[in-house]
Scaffold this motif. Structure first.
Motif, PDB file in Angstrom:
ATOM      1  N   ARG A  97       0.814  -1.228   0.000  1.00 14.77           N
ATOM      2  CA  ARG A  97       0.000   0.000   0.000  1.00 14.77           C
ATOM      3  C   ARG A  97       0.845   1.275   0.000  1.00 14.77           C
ATOM      4  N   SER A  98       2.124   1.177   0.381  1.00 14.18           N
ATOM      5  CA  SER A  98       2.964   2.373   0.395  1.00 14.18           C
ATOM      6  C   SER A  98       4.054   2.348  -0.680  1.00 14.18           C
ATOM      7  N   MET A  99       4.037   1.345  -1.545  1.00 15.84           N
ATOM      8  CA  MET A  99       5.035   1.270  -2.618  1.00 15.84           C
ATOM      9  C   MET A  99       4.722   2.260  -3.728  1.00 15.84           C
ATOM     10  N   GLU A 100       5.794   2.759  -4.343  1.00 19.07           N
ATOM     11  CA  GLU A 100       5.729   3.667  -5.476  1.00 19.07           C
ATOM     12  C   GLU A 100       6.611   3.088  -6.582  1.00 19.07           C
ATOM     13  N   ALA A 101       6.209   3.305  -7.835  1.00 17.54           N
ATOM     14  CA  ALA A 101       6.965   2.769  -8.965  1.00 17.54           C
ATOM     15  C   ALA A 101       7.466   3.893  -9.868  1.00 17.54           C
ATOM     16  N   LYS A 102       8.599   3.616 -10.510  1.00 19.17           N
ATOM     17  CA  LYS A 102       9.134   4.443 -11.587  1.00 19.17           C
ATOM     18  C   LYS A 102       9.626   3.464 -12.642  1.00 19.17           C
ATOM     19  N   ILE A 103       9.405   3.781 -13.902  1.00 19.32           N
ATOM     20  CA  ILE A 103       9.769   2.861 -14.977  1.00 19.32           C
ATOM     21  C   ILE A 103      10.540   3.590 -16.071  1.00 19.32           C
ATOM     22  N   ALA A 104      11.420   2.850 -16.739  1.00 22.34           N
ATOM     23  CA  ALA A 104      12.190   3.423 -17.847  1.00 22.34           C
ATOM     24  C   ALA A 104      12.577   2.323 -18.820  1.00 22.34           C
ATOM     25  N   GLY A 105      12.714   2.689 -20.074  1.00 19.15           N
ATOM     26  CA  GLY A 105      13.094   1.747 -21.127  1.00 19.15           C
ATOM     27  C   GLY A 105      11.988   1.670 -22.169  1.00 19.15           C
ATOM     28  N   GLY A 106      11.796   0.484 -22.707  1.00 22.84           N
ATOM     29  CA  GLY A 106      10.714   0.268 -23.665  1.00 22.84           C
ATOM     30  C   GLY A 106      10.899   0.966 -25.000  1.00 22.84           C
ATOM     31  N   SER A 107      12.137   1.100 -25.436  1.00 25.33           N
ATOM     32  CA  SER A 107      12.423   1.753 -26.717  1.00 25.33           C
ATOM     33  C   SER A 107      12.057   0.862 -27.891  1.00 25.33           C
ATOM     34  N   ASP A 108      11.945   1.470 -29.039  1.00 30.17           N
ATOM     35  CA  ASP A 108      11.750   0.744 -30.290  1.00 30.17           C
ATOM     36  C   ASP A 108      13.080   0.728 -31.025  1.00 30.17           C
ATOM     37  N   LEU A 139       4.990   6.915 -10.317  1.00 32.32           N
ATOM     38  CA  LEU A 139       5.249   8.332 -10.040  1.00 32.32           C
ATOM     39  C   LEU A 139       6.101   9.007 -11.105  1.00 32.32           C
ATOM     40  N   GLY A 140       6.779   8.224 -11.929  1.00 32.92           N
ATOM     41  CA  GLY A 140       7.610   8.798 -12.975  1.00 32.92           C
ATOM     42  C   GLY A 140       7.955   7.752 -14.011  1.00 32.92           C
ATOM     43  N   GLU A 141       8.142   8.205 -15.237  1.00 28.43           N
ATOM     44  CA  GLU A 141       8.557   7.268 -16.282  1.00 28.43           C
ATOM     45  C   GLU A 141       9.315   7.976 -17.386  1.00 28.43           C
ATOM     46  N   ASP A 142      10.183   7.215 -18.017  1.00 28.17           N
ATOM     47  CA  ASP A 142      10.944   7.638 -19.181  1.00 28.17           C
ATOM     48  C   ASP A 142      10.920   6.441 -20.123  1.00 28.17           C
ATOM     49  N   VAL A 143       9.883   6.385 -20.952  1.00 28.90           N
ATOM     50  CA  VAL A 143       9.584   5.190 -21.744  1.00 28.90           C
ATOM     51  C   VAL A 143       9.432   5.573 -23.208  1.00 28.90           C
ATOM     52  N   GLY A 144       9.849   4.656 -24.097  1.00 28.56           N
ATOM     53  CA  GLY A 144       9.671   4.838 -25.529  1.00 28.56           C
ATOM     54  C   GLY A 144      10.905   5.412 -26.185  1.00 28.56           C
ATOM     55  N   GLY A 145      10.717   6.002 -27.348  1.00 28.28           N
ATOM     56  CA  GLY A 145      11.825   6.538 -28.109  1.00 28.28           C
ATOM     57  C   GLY A 145      12.560   5.451 -28.865  1.00 28.28           C
ATOM     58  N   SER A 166      21.964   9.813 -26.006  1.00 30.05           N
ATOM     59  CA  SER A 166      21.368  10.881 -26.828  1.00 30.05           C
ATOM     60  C   SER A 166      20.525  11.873 -26.033  1.00 30.05           C
ATOM     61  N   GLN A 167      20.034  11.486 -24.859  1.00 27.17           N
ATOM     62  CA  GLN A 167      19.115  12.335 -24.111  1.00 27.17           C
ATOM     63  C   GLN A 167      19.691  12.892 -22.821  1.00 27.17           C
ATOM     64  N   GLY A 168      20.904  12.482 -22.465  1.00 28.01           N
ATOM     65  CA  GLY A 168      21.526  12.977 -21.249  1.00 28.01           C
ATOM     66  C   GLY A 168      21.006  12.246 -20.011  1.00 28.01           C
ATOM     67  N   THR A 169      20.940  12.961 -18.897  1.00 27.10           N
ATOM     68  CA  THR A 169      20.559  12.370 -17.622  1.00 27.10           C
ATOM     69  C   THR A 169      19.306  13.050 -17.078  1.00 27.10           C
ATOM     70  N   ALA A 170      18.406  12.241 -16.537  1.00 33.21           N
ATOM     71  CA  ALA A 170      17.190  12.754 -15.917  1.00 33.21           C
ATOM     72  C   ALA A 170      16.972  12.026 -14.599  1.00 33.21           C
ATOM     73  N   THR A 171      16.376  12.709 -13.641  1.00 31.91           N
ATOM     74  CA  THR A 171      16.035  12.104 -12.368  1.00 31.91           C
ATOM     75  C   THR A 171      14.529  12.028 -12.246  1.00 31.91           C
ATOM     76  N   LEU A 172      14.039  10.823 -12.007  1.00 37.51           N
ATOM     77  CA  LEU A 172      12.607  10.610 -11.820  1.00 37.51           C
ATOM     78  C   LEU A 172      12.330  10.459 -10.335  1.00 37.51           C
TER      79      LEU A 172
END
Length: 172
Positions: A97-108, A139-145, A166-172
């Protein structure tokens, strides 16, 4: 080829939290201040879970959408990989009940799907579906591209650092 895996030199790592690498179809859970890392996310998805109440963090590197579409460890697939990470987080003291998710990846990166969605977008859809079914908000995602990513999950804060050439660094 330069790999953006977030590694540090020995001099830079003095006094820094331990780094734990998570490979393809693997996961890790920690209750200390370790930094969980994974690299080589093209169509793969990195799912980071964090429970701020118990200070528990986990990361899984999933490769394919559904377990019934192939063979291998549960962590290899988006549906069962999320489930195994949730189970291991709970074993370590986290509460769903207190977990939070962040996801990244899923490129083509290499789209061989002529009659449907790419592996990357299918991975993202199944991850989102499985998290929603377990009432874990994203709570955050960096998906696709069309570019690869490397991740660092700071277990002390739940911050997910996403790096790409190609996109540098981001913090989610």
């Amino acid at each position: 080829m330069k790999v953006y895996d977030g590694s540090q030199t020995e001099q830079e790592s003095v006094g820094q939290p331990e780094r734990k690498k998570v490979g393809i179809a693997e996961y890790a859970v920690t209750t200390d201040e370790a930094v969980l890392t994974t690299s080589g996310l093209g169509s793969c998805i990195g799912v980071a879970l964090y429970d701020p109440d118990s200070n528990t963090a986990g990361l899984v590197h999933v490769m394919l959408p559904r377990h019934d579409e192939g063979e291998g460890a549960r962590a290899k697939f988006a549906d069962t990989g999320v489930e195994v990470l949730l189970e291991e987080m709970e074993r370590a003291g986290a509460q769903r009940r207190s977990m939070e998710a962040k996801i990244a990846g899923g490129s083509d990166m290499l789209d061989f799907s002529e009659n449907g969605s790419s592996i990357g977008s299918r991975n993202a859809a199944i991850v989102r579906e499985t998290l929603a079914a377990n009432d874990v908000p994203i709570l955050g995602e960096d998906v696709g591209g069309d570019y690869g990513r490397s991740l660092r999950l700071k277990a002390a804060t739940g911050d997910l650092i996403v790096k790409s050439a190609s996109q540098g660094t981001a913090t989610l």
